[in-house]
Scaffold this motif. Structure first.
Motif, mmCIF file in Angstrom:
data_model
loop_
_atom_site.group_PDB
_atom_site.id
_atom_site.type_symbol
_atom_site.label_atom_id
_atom_site.label_comp_id
_atom_site.label_asym_id
_atom_site.label_seq_id
_atom_site.Cartn_x
_atom_site.Cartn_y
_atom_site.Cartn_z
ATOM 1 N N SER A 1 -11.493 -29.374 -47.726
ATOM 2 C CA SER A 1 -11.097 -30.339 -46.719
ATOM 3 C C SER A 1 -10.304 -29.759 -45.557
ATOM 4 O O SER A 1 -9.924 -30.486 -44.652
ATOM 5 C CB SER A 1 -10.255 -31.451 -47.374
ATOM 6 O OG SER A 1 -9.097 -30.894 -47.961
ATOM 7 N N HIS A 2 -10.028 -28.457 -45.561
ATOM 8 C CA HIS A 2 -9.253 -27.861 -44.488
ATOM 9 C C HIS A 2 -10.017 -26.722 -43.815
ATOM 10 O O HIS A 2 -10.725 -25.971 -44.479
ATOM 11 C CB HIS A 2 -7.915 -27.331 -45.025
ATOM 12 C CG HIS A 2 -6.947 -28.427 -45.331
ATOM 13 N ND1 HIS A 2 -7.069 -29.223 -46.432
ATOM 14 C CD2 HIS A 2 -5.862 -28.875 -44.655
ATOM 15 C CE1 HIS A 2 -6.086 -30.106 -46.450
ATOM 16 N NE2 HIS A 2 -5.342 -29.914 -45.384
ATOM 17 N N PRO A 3 -9.857 -26.576 -42.514
ATOM 18 C CA PRO A 3 -10.524 -25.489 -41.796
ATOM 19 C C PRO A 3 -9.948 -24.139 -42.185
ATOM 20 O O PRO A 3 -8.792 -24.046 -42.606
ATOM 21 C CB PRO A 3 -10.226 -25.808 -40.324
ATOM 22 C CG PRO A 3 -8.970 -26.614 -40.359
ATOM 23 C CD PRO A 3 -9.052 -27.422 -41.628
ATOM 24 N N VAL A 4 -10.732 -23.093 -42.023
ATOM 25 C CA VAL A 4 -10.309 -21.752 -42.393
ATOM 26 C C VAL A 4 -9.432 -21.136 -41.312
ATOM 27 O O VAL A 4 -8.450 -20.478 -41.587
ATOM 28 C CB VAL A 4 -11.543 -20.853 -42.643
ATOM 29 C CG1 VAL A 4 -11.115 -19.416 -42.864
ATOM 30 C CG2 VAL A 4 -12.320 -21.363 -43.857
ATOM 31 N N ALA A 5 -9.767 -21.366 -40.050
ATOM 32 C CA ALA A 5 -9.095 -20.699 -38.942
ATOM 33 C C ALA A 5 -7.616 -21.071 -38.859
ATOM 34 O O ALA A 5 -7.245 -22.230 -39.044
ATOM 35 C CB ALA A 5 -9.787 -21.048 -37.628
ATOM 36 N N ASN A 6 -6.789 -20.070 -38.560
ATOM 37 C CA ASN A 6 -5.362 -20.274 -38.308
ATOM 38 C C ASN A 6 -4.645 -21.002 -39.434
ATOM 39 O O ASN A 6 -3.753 -21.809 -39.186
ATOM 40 C CB ASN A 6 -5.157 -21.049 -36.997
ATOM 41 C CG ASN A 6 -5.666 -20.285 -35.809
ATOM 42 O OD1 ASN A 6 -5.522 -19.079 -35.737
ATOM 43 N ND2 ASN A 6 -6.286 -20.979 -34.880
ATOM 44 N N LYS A 7 -5.026 -20.753 -40.668
ATOM 45 C CA LYS A 7 -4.402 -21.465 -41.783
ATOM 46 C C LYS A 7 -3.325 -20.631 -42.445
ATOM 47 O O LYS A 7 -3.524 -19.453 -42.721
ATOM 48 C CB LYS A 7 -5.438 -21.901 -42.811
ATOM 49 C CG LYS A 7 -4.879 -22.866 -43.840
ATOM 50 C CD LYS A 7 -5.970 -23.541 -44.632
ATOM 51 C CE LYS A 7 -6.674 -22.561 -45.543
ATOM 52 N NZ LYS A 7 -7.636 -23.233 -46.414
ATOM 53 N N ILE A 8 -2.190 -21.257 -42.692
ATOM 54 C CA ILE A 8 -1.057 -20.623 -43.362
ATOM 55 C C ILE A 8 -0.811 -21.357 -44.673
ATOM 56 O O ILE A 8 -0.867 -22.588 -44.725
ATOM 57 C CB ILE A 8 0.224 -20.702 -42.501
ATOM 58 C CG1 ILE A 8 -0.025 -20.172 -41.081
ATOM 59 C CG2 ILE A 8 1.365 -19.942 -43.171
ATOM 60 C CD1 ILE A 8 -0.357 -18.714 -41.006
ATOM 61 N N LYS B 1 0.456 -26.688 -33.582
ATOM 62 C CA LYS B 1 -0.921 -27.070 -33.905
ATOM 63 C C LYS B 1 -1.642 -25.984 -34.695
ATOM 64 O O LYS B 1 -2.816 -25.676 -34.453
ATOM 65 C CB LYS B 1 -1.692 -27.418 -32.633
ATOM 66 C CG LYS B 1 -1.112 -28.628 -31.902
ATOM 67 C CD LYS B 1 -1.933 -28.992 -30.660
ATOM 68 C CE LYS B 1 -1.346 -30.225 -29.980
ATOM 69 N NZ LYS B 1 -2.107 -30.612 -28.767
ATOM 70 N N ILE B 2 -0.923 -25.395 -35.629
ATOM 71 C CA ILE B 2 -1.500 -24.400 -36.530
ATOM 72 C C ILE B 2 -1.691 -25.056 -37.893
ATOM 73 O O ILE B 2 -0.742 -25.586 -38.482
ATOM 74 C CB ILE B 2 -0.590 -23.165 -36.654
ATOM 75 C CG1 ILE B 2 -0.488 -22.457 -35.300
ATOM 76 C CG2 ILE B 2 -1.117 -22.207 -37.723
ATOM 77 C CD1 ILE B 2 0.456 -21.277 -35.301
ATOM 78 N N ASP B 3 -2.901 -25.041 -38.386
ATOM 79 C CA ASP B 3 -3.195 -25.671 -39.671
ATOM 80 C C ASP B 3 -2.499 -24.932 -40.808
ATOM 81 O O ASP B 3 -2.498 -23.706 -40.855
ATOM 82 C CB ASP B 3 -4.705 -25.682 -39.933
ATOM 83 C CG ASP B 3 -5.437 -26.568 -38.934
ATOM 84 O OD1 ASP B 3 -4.937 -27.661 -38.633
ATOM 85 O OD2 ASP B 3 -6.499 -26.143 -38.450
ATOM 86 N N PHE B 4 -1.919 -25.686 -41.707
ATOM 87 C CA PHE B 4 -1.300 -25.075 -42.882
ATOM 88 C C PHE B 4 -1.436 -26.001 -44.077
ATOM 89 O O PHE B 4 -1.646 -27.214 -43.933
ATOM 90 C CB PHE B 4 0.185 -24.773 -42.619
ATOM 91 C CG PHE B 4 1.063 -25.997 -42.578
ATOM 92 C CD1 PHE B 4 1.671 -26.482 -43.729
ATOM 93 C CD2 PHE B 4 1.285 -26.662 -41.388
ATOM 94 C CE1 PHE B 4 2.468 -27.619 -43.692
ATOM 95 C CE2 PHE B 4 2.091 -27.791 -41.335
ATOM 96 C CZ PHE B 4 2.685 -28.266 -42.492
ATOM 97 N N VAL B 5 -1.331 -25.398 -45.243
ATOM 98 C CA VAL B 5 -1.308 -26.129 -46.506
ATOM 99 C C VAL B 5 -0.056 -25.677 -47.244
ATOM 100 O O VAL B 5 0.287 -24.490 -47.229
ATOM 101 C CB VAL B 5 -2.563 -25.835 -47.345
ATOM 102 C CG1 VAL B 5 -2.406 -26.378 -48.756
ATOM 103 C CG2 VAL B 5 -3.791 -26.431 -46.691
#
Length: 217
Positions: free
Chosen positions: A51-58, A78-82
């Motif tokens: 469910s989450h994009p790969v790019a810019n993920k922390i 606006k950097i995607d993280f989990v």
């Protein structure tokens, strides 16, 4: 109805259980809450990879006071993280606030991979427990030798341990607040902001070098 021997045994049993019940109830409530919340959130953790994009993920491990501040910064940028956290109550609260935080066991490779570890560009270990921190770092470093891992250290001794275990960057818990206080004092003393930042950066580098020398020494 009962003989005297059985009566005496029953009286002792009743007395003991009556005395123990108030002390045991908080543990029962905690266990029930943890079990229910764990079941709810464990399923959510397993859907993260899809469910989450790969790019810019922390990937952030630990979403307490420090982890949440990091999450706020990443969100504003606006950097995607989990994020994973071991406190079910905190997980549910922060999920309601719109953060991608999920219940998970930091030591479980299966959970870490479900949270997107394989696609993460960096990992931030932000929780206070030094033993868990060291275990998580060692495990992730073994799986991914080149992955950037930034760790929160309780003190210099802990920082040395993290460096030995392969942390890419280490932030001492007491360092940044101290530097921030110093920057305010320097600003009040009339020092230019650029000069202040240069001085603080030199202190950060000196601290990093000191940790490195302690490891190699």
């Amino acid at each position: 109805i009962y003989t005297n021997d059985i009566y005496r045994i029953l009286v002792v049993m009743i007395a003991l259980t009556t005395a123990a019940t108030p002390r045991l109830m908080p543990l029962v409530d905690k266990f029930k809450s943890s079990t229910v919340n764990s079941d709810e959130t464990a399923g959510q953790v397993m859907t993260l990879a899809d469910s989450h994009p790969v790019a810019n993920k922390i990937l952030i491990l630990g979403f307490g006071r420090v982890g949440k501040i990091v999450g706020k910064v990443l969100k504003k940028a606006k950097i995607d993280f989990v994020a994973l956290d071991s406190d079910p109550k905190r997980v549910l609260e922060t999920q309601k606030q719109g953060y991608d935080v999920y219940f998970g066991d930091y030591s479980s490779v299966k959970v870490l991979k479900a949270a997107g570890l394989e696609d993460s560009q960096a990992v931030i270990i932000a929780f206070r427990d030094t033993t868990l921190c060291n275990q998580a770092l060692a495990q992730i470093r073994q799986l991914y030798p080149n992955l950037p891992i930034i760790c929160r250290a309780q003190n210099r001794e802990h920082g040395v341990e993290l460096r030995q275990l392969g942390a890419t960057e280490i932030v001492l818990e007491t360092l940044e607040p101290s530097l921030h206080l110093a920057s305010i004092a320097l600003n009040d003393a009339g020092i230019k902001s650029e000069e202040i930042e240069n001085k603080l950066e030199l202190l950060r580098k000196d601290n990093s070098a000191a940790l490195g020398s302690l490891v190699t020494g």
